[in-house]
Design an enzyme around this catalytic site. Structure first.
Site, PDB file in Angstrom:
ATOM      1  CB  CYS A  97      -0.971  -0.023   1.181  1.00  0.00           C
ATOM      2  SG  CYS A  97      -0.185   0.009   2.809  1.00  0.00           S
ATOM      3  CG  ASN A 119       4.459  -1.814   5.150  1.00  0.00           C
ATOM      4  OD1 ASN A 119       5.594  -2.129   5.470  1.00  0.00           O
ATOM      5  ND2 ASN A 119       3.484  -2.707   5.139  1.00  0.00           N
ATOM      6  NE  ARG A 150      -4.557   1.646   1.961  1.00  0.00           N
ATOM      7  CZ  ARG A 150      -4.367   2.391   0.891  1.00  0.00           C
ATOM      8  NH1 ARG A 150      -5.223   2.342  -0.106  1.00  0.00           N
ATOM      9  NH2 ARG A 150      -3.312   3.177   0.798  1.00  0.00           N
ATOM     10  CB  SER A 151       0.232  -3.485   2.813  1.00  0.00           C
ATOM     11  OG  SER A 151       1.106  -2.610   3.484  1.00  0.00           O
ATOM     12  CG  ASP A 186      -5.403   5.754   2.699  1.00  0.00           C
ATOM     13  OD1 ASP A 186      -5.347   5.279   3.849  1.00  0.00           O
ATOM     14  OD2 ASP A 186      -4.549   6.533   2.238  1.00  0.00           O
TER      15      ASP A 186
HETATM   16  P1  4NP Z   1      -1.707   2.806   4.187  1.00  0.00           P
HETATM   17  O1  4NP Z   1      -2.311   4.158   4.793  1.00  0.00           O
HETATM   18  O2  4NP Z   1      -1.183   3.164   2.808  1.00  0.00           O
HETATM   19  O3  4NP Z   1      -2.896   1.922   4.119  1.00  0.00           O
HETATM   20  O4  4NP Z   1      -0.634   2.346   5.134  1.00  0.00           O
HETATM   21  C1  4NP Z   1      -1.567   5.337   4.861  1.00  0.00           C
HETATM   22  C2  4NP Z   1      -0.628   5.478   5.850  1.00  0.00           C
HETATM   23  C3  4NP Z   1       0.096   6.644   5.956  1.00  0.00           C
HETATM   24  C4  4NP Z   1      -0.134   7.657   5.050  1.00  0.00           C
HETATM   25  C5  4NP Z   1      -1.081   7.510   4.056  1.00  0.00           C
HETATM   26  C6  4NP Z   1      -1.801   6.328   3.962  1.00  0.00           C
HETATM   27  N1  4NP Z   1       0.590   8.882   5.159  1.00  0.00           N
HETATM   28  O5  4NP Z   1       0.293   9.811   4.403  1.00  0.00           O
HETATM   29  O6  4NP Z   1       1.504   8.952   6.000  1.00  0.00           O
END
Ligand code: 4NP
Length: 166
Positions: A10, A13, A16-17, A125
């Site tokens: 994702c 990390n 979701r992942s 997300d």
């Molecule tokens: P993920 O979610 O891609 O599902 O791990 C996110 C985690 C952090 C961020 C964006 C999406 N960020 O902008 O830091």
């Protein structure tokens, strides 16, 4: 026969992942499917960080402790190490297509490509959402894990409890 190795990817990390990794670890264990499993982010902000506390909480509500997971960034070498690289959303898929080396051997797909009726769709997300959004992420992770396990069983027929030739 070559063993399957699956990397879930994702953006960060941390949401979701890791949940896809946890759901697929449980699904693979239940089926006796021999497979290497990991997760990574396309971004580097959360390298070395544990999963988001809301992701840890939803996994724990389903009996799985992911507090020991640590974030890492996807690399071109992952396309040679893993047999399947599974993007959580379409932006991740596009970023991974850009990272893919010429000698990649991994199959690149979306998690929901493995779910009947949801091919081509993204796992939303949940980062700016609440616990209810993480519940939806978990449901998608579980559905994706089942579909992916079906797909890989079909490709590898590598159940540890299964028959082997001879
Ligand atoms: P993920 O979610 O891609 O599902 O791990 C996110 C985690 C952090 C961020 C964006 C999406 N960020 O902008 O830091």
């Amino acid at each position: 026969m070559k063993r399957a190795a699956v990397l879930f990817v994702c953006l960060g990390n941390i949401c979701r992942s890791p949940l896809a990794e946890a759901a697929f670890r449980r699904e693979a264990q239940r089926r006796g499917l021999e497979v290497e499993i990991d997760s990574a982010g396309t971004g580097s902000w959360h390298v070395g960080h544990p999963p988001d506390r809301r992701a840890q909480a939803v996994a724990l509500r389903h009996g799985i402790d992911i507090s020991g997971y640590r974030g890492r960034q996807a690399t071109p070498d992952d396309f040679r190490r893993f047999t399947h690289i599974v993007a959580l959303d379409r932006a991740n898929l596009a970023d991974l297509q850009g990272l893919r080396p010429a000698d990649a051997t991994a199959e690149l797909l979306l998690l929901l490509d493995a779910v009947e009726g949801r091919q081509g769709k993204s796992v939303a997300d949940p980062y700016y959402g609440d616990d209810a959004d993480f519940d939806l992420t978990w449901a998608d992770a579980v559905a994706g894990a089942k579909g992916l396990a079906d797909l890989i069983e079909g490709q590898f027929q590598s159940r540890s409890s299964g028959r082997s030739p001879g």
